[in-house]
Scaffold this active site. Structure first.
Site, PDB file in Angstrom:
ATOM      1  CG  ASP A 179      -2.585 -20.491  -0.421  1.00 30.01           C
ATOM      2  OD1 ASP A 179      -1.574 -20.329   0.239  1.00 30.01           O
ATOM      3  OD2 ASP A 179      -2.198 -21.140  -1.841  1.00 30.01           O
TER       4      ASP A 179
ATOM      5  CE1 TYR B 182      -3.279  -2.969  -0.154  1.00 32.84           C
ATOM      6  CE2 TYR B 182      -4.076  -1.927   1.780  1.00 32.84           C
ATOM      7  CZ  TYR B 182      -4.171  -2.736   1.077  1.00 32.84           C
ATOM      8  OH  TYR B 182      -5.098  -4.356   1.202  1.00 32.84           O
TER       9      TYR B 182
ATOM     10  CE  LYS C  31       1.271 -18.339  -2.714  1.00 37.18           C
ATOM     11  NZ  LYS C  31       0.454 -18.841  -3.105  1.00 37.18           N
TER      12      LYS C  31
ATOM     13  CG  ASP D 163     -12.986  -6.781   5.536  1.00 39.68           C
ATOM     14  OD1 ASP D 163     -12.870  -6.479   7.196  1.00 39.68           O
ATOM     15  OD2 ASP D 163     -12.651  -6.272   4.382  1.00 39.68           O
TER      16      ASP D 163
ATOM     17  CG  ASP E 196      -7.434  -3.797   3.445  1.00 41.51           C
ATOM     18  OD1 ASP E 196      -8.076  -4.520   4.084  1.00 41.51           O
ATOM     19  OD2 ASP E 196      -7.112  -3.432   2.834  1.00 41.51           O
TER      20      ASP E 196
END
Ligand code: NAD
Length: 366
Positions: free
Chosen positions: A225, A143, A193, A253, A249
């Site tokens: 994942d 970001y 990852k 959620d 992020d």
């Protein structure tokens, strides 16, 4: 009387002002009853600030936030700002505030109240008693990474961003994660990852290195994942999860849905000194703004987190948490957490704030 401490309140956009009004009601009540000596000041922020001053994070608001002990934010954003220049959009104000204040550690608890197990999208037995903390790195990663942009290459447009973490950034979030795990059940799962990304390879190496100083904390690693899959398959296996900005992020959620509603979840973003920005994890919900139906509990629980993590007023925080539990046990539900079961009564934003206030007062008399 405790030393005067300054709280800056940023109502923001959409449902922000509606839910903040209820959060402030509770904050004022505990301030008075527990003699906390808090002073509050409200400032413009986000789209509201853009409308008023042309900037989502005006200098005066930033200065007040720098000077504050803690900040309580409602939410920012809305479709009316989609056409604003990218640098002036409300979300940029929030990213700017987090980075200006060095709020690098985002704590997102996912706790399932027994009364709401039915509101989860998962089977109640998979989620009842869920108590998980996601720690997301907030000021680095993709970001913020440079270079970024959209440019013409070989006759077509290309969009690009850079995922980058410095060793020092990984190290400080790792330390915070191990400390939090130690205060809980001493299990930490680092999500990355590393099979594909070099930035994750470094992340994992540093996590392992910092872990050597915390032999009492069990460290595990999971690819993002698989972590997404495990969160919806068997979420109770986790105690504390730590991850970077982008993965955090998304995962936080997903964890929010496990608890039944995004309207129930508070969050904290802390700097190295423990100063923090406290806000519900949800956005400005333009689809229900102005209707008085938004659930204010995530904001009220953000007030509780603020009392616990920055102001170190555990008794006042416990009183708020107990009041919220008793309101839910009594069947009070905002629309988003209503399941239609007998014994539930659906109430609006203001009524929920009033119910928590009444439970707070009743609890403290008992
Ligand atoms: P959102 O979280 O605002 O809403 C998603 C869904 O959840 C909507 O259906 C909404 O009605 C519902 N919801 C959210 N909060 C609720 C509450 N307290 N009570 C009941 N229902 C609730 O996400 P979105 O629609 O993707 O984003 C809307 C705007 O908010 C966008 O401009 C986005 O950029 C912004 N946003 C801001 C923040 C923040 O302020 N930290 C976070 C996320 C999104």
């Amino acid at each position: 009387m405790a030393q005067a401490r300054k709280i800056v309140v940023l109502p923001g956009d959409g449902i922000g002002p509606e839910i903040i009004a209820e959060g402030q009601k509770i904050l004022e009540a505990v301030n008075e009853r527990h003699d906390l000596g808090l002073s509050t000041r409200t400032c413009v922020f986000g789209g509201a600030a853009y409308d008023e001053t042309g900037k989502p994070l005006p200098g005066e608001t930033l200065a007040a936030c720098r000077d504050a002990d803690a900040i309580l934010l409602g939410a920012i954003g809305g479709p009316q700002y989609d056409e604003a220049p990218r640098e002036l959009r409300p979300e940029r104000g929030l990213l700017g505030l987090r980075s200006e204040l060095g709020l690098f550690a985002n704590l997102r608890p996912a706790l399932l109240y027994p009364e709401l197990a039915d509101a989860s999208s998962l089977k109640p037995e998979l989620v009842a008693g869920l108590d998980l903390m996601i720690l997301r790195e907030l000021t680095g990663g993709i970001y913020f990474g440079q270079p970024r942009g959209i440019e013409e290459r070989d006759g077509e447009r290309v969009g690009f961003n850079t995922m980058v973490y410095r060793e020092s950034e990984i190290r400080r979030i790792a330390v915070r994660a191990f400390e939090i795990a130690r205060q809980r059940n001493s299990r930490l799962c680092s999500v990355d990852k590393a099979n594909v990304l070099e930035v994750s390879e470094l992340w994992r190496e540093i996590m392992i290195d910092v872990g050597k100083s915390y032999p009492d904390v069990e460290l595990s690693h999971m690819y993002v994942d698989n972590a997404a899959m495990q969160l919806v398959r068997a979420p109770k296996q986790f105690d504390v999860m730590v991850t970077g900005n982008l993965f955090g992020d998304v995962l936080s959620d997903a964890a929010a849905m496990l608890t039944g509603s995004i309207g129930m979840l508070p969050s904290a973003s802390l700097d190295e000194s423990g100063k923090g920005l406290y806000e519900p994890i949800h956005g400005s919900a333009p689809d229900i703004a102005g209707q008085g139906v938004a659930n204010p509990l995530a904001t009220i629980l953000s007030v509780s987190m603020m009392l616990r993590y920055t102001l170190r007023e555990d008794a006042a925080a416990d009183a708020i948490d107990a009041a919220v539990s008793s309101v839910l046990a009594a069947g009070c539900r905002c629309r988003d957490i209503a399941t239609g079961h007998a014994g539930e009564h659906v109430i609006d934003t203001q009524e929920m704030g009033d119910a928590v206030l009444a439970a707070l007062q009743a609890g403290e008399k008992a």
